[in-house]
Design an enzyme around this catalytic site. Structure first.
Site, PDB file in Angstrom:
ATOM      1  N   HIS A 207       0.849  -1.187   0.000  1.00 20.40           N
ATOM      2  CA  HIS A 207       0.000   0.000   0.000  1.00 20.40           C
ATOM      3  C   HIS A 207       0.886   1.238   0.000  1.00 20.40           C
ATOM      4  CE1 HIS A 207      -3.806  -1.994   1.866  1.00 20.40           C
ATOM      5  NE2 HIS A 207      -4.016  -1.752   0.588  1.00 20.40           N
TER       6      HIS A 207
ATOM      7  N   CYS B 192      -2.350   2.973   9.186  1.00 23.66           N
ATOM      8  CA  CYS B 192      -3.332   1.983   8.719  1.00 23.66           C
ATOM      9  C   CYS B 192      -4.590   1.963   9.591  1.00 23.66           C
ATOM     10  CB  CYS B 192      -2.726   0.576   8.733  1.00 23.66           C
ATOM     11  SG  CYS B 192      -1.571   0.247   7.399  1.00 23.66           S
TER      12      CYS B 192
END
Length: 272
Positions: free
Chosen positions: A173, A267
């Protein structure tokens, strides 16, 4: 001899969405950090999450909560649930079936609160792969988010998208390889990106903080910044020192249990 002037950094108040890791576990492996055979302490994970939330609240930020759903152990990583800008929410479409049901929970949360909601039609893992800075959205693709999703993102959110190709599966990511420090500045590890994307980043942010690999693999770039305070994992010690030298105030957090699923402070938060 001249002396270096350290910039005065100013914090801005943010609002975040978080999800308590009530059902956190590592039951499957969808990134290189996950190992279902490695023991996980769910109570420790909750404690680390609570500490992160507590720091955000003490710094004056607001934290909204979405209810965790049984059977969705990665829902704690709220950053992946959507991209939110100006009252609009583009809800994620997850690449892996294990996380796909999370989309429905996030869609309901945003609709119930009056956001202008659209559900992504192509692979798009929310703020995990989209970071807003300098009037644009930096968009990672190559592992979880499809490059073909960029037009959809721009169409709903009204921001130009700058595509960045991720090439190292450890940094699956964008928010594991790059962090936004303030309205105009970023930090990143160049090795996570294709040569063309490195050139693009250098052109857009010539004075960006380029991070060393040893801090990147400690999730040092999975950081939360309000323009002054930078929350990052405890092991990223040399990065913390570099940030302090640049006038930021690093705040180290133990997120070792959450890191077993490939996540860190960023996150766990979706900026609203």
């Amino acid at each position: 001899m001249g002396s270096t002037v350290v910039p005065v950094r100013v914090a801005s108040v943010r609002r975040f969405l978080m999800c308590r890791p009530t059902y956190f576990a590592v039951e499957y492996a969808i990134n290189p950090w996950m190992d279902p055979a490695r023991p996980v302490d769910p109570m420790l994970a909750v404690g680390q999450w609570e500490a992160l939330r507590g720091v955000l609240l003490r710094l004056g930020h607001a934290v909204d909560l979405i209810d965790p759903v049984p059977g969705l152990p990665d829902m704690v990583f709220a950053a992946n649930g959507a991209i939110v800008l100006d009252g609009k929410a583009l809800v994620a479409r997850f690449r892996h079936p294990q996380r796909a049901p999370e989309s429905g929970a996030y869609e309901k949360w945003f609709r119930d609160r009056g956001y202008e909601v659209r559900c992504a039609e192509r692979w798009n893992e929310g703020e995990g792969d989209h970071l807003a800075v300098a009037g644009m959205l930096l968009a990672g693709h190559g592992f979880r988010t499809a490059a073909s999703s960029h037009a959809e993102t721009t169409g709903h959110l009204g921001r130009p998208v700058v595509g960045l190709t991720l090439i190292d599966p450890r940094f699956y990511h964008l928010d594991t390889a790059l962090a936004v420090l303030d309205d105009e500045q970023i930090m990143y590890w160049p090795g996570a990106f294709s040569p063309a994307s490195r050139r693009r980043l250098h052109s857009l942010f010539p004075h960006a903080l380029r991070v060393e690999e040893h801090d990147a693999v400690r999730f040092g770039l999975n950081a939360i910044s309000d323009g002054r305070h930078v929350l990052l994992p405890t092991p990223a010690t040399s990065l913390a020192g570099r940030l302090a030298a640049e006038g930021y105030e690093p705040i180290a957090l133990d997120v070792s249990e959450l890191a077993k699923a490939g996540g860190g402070p960023k996150c766990c938060t979706l900026q609203l």
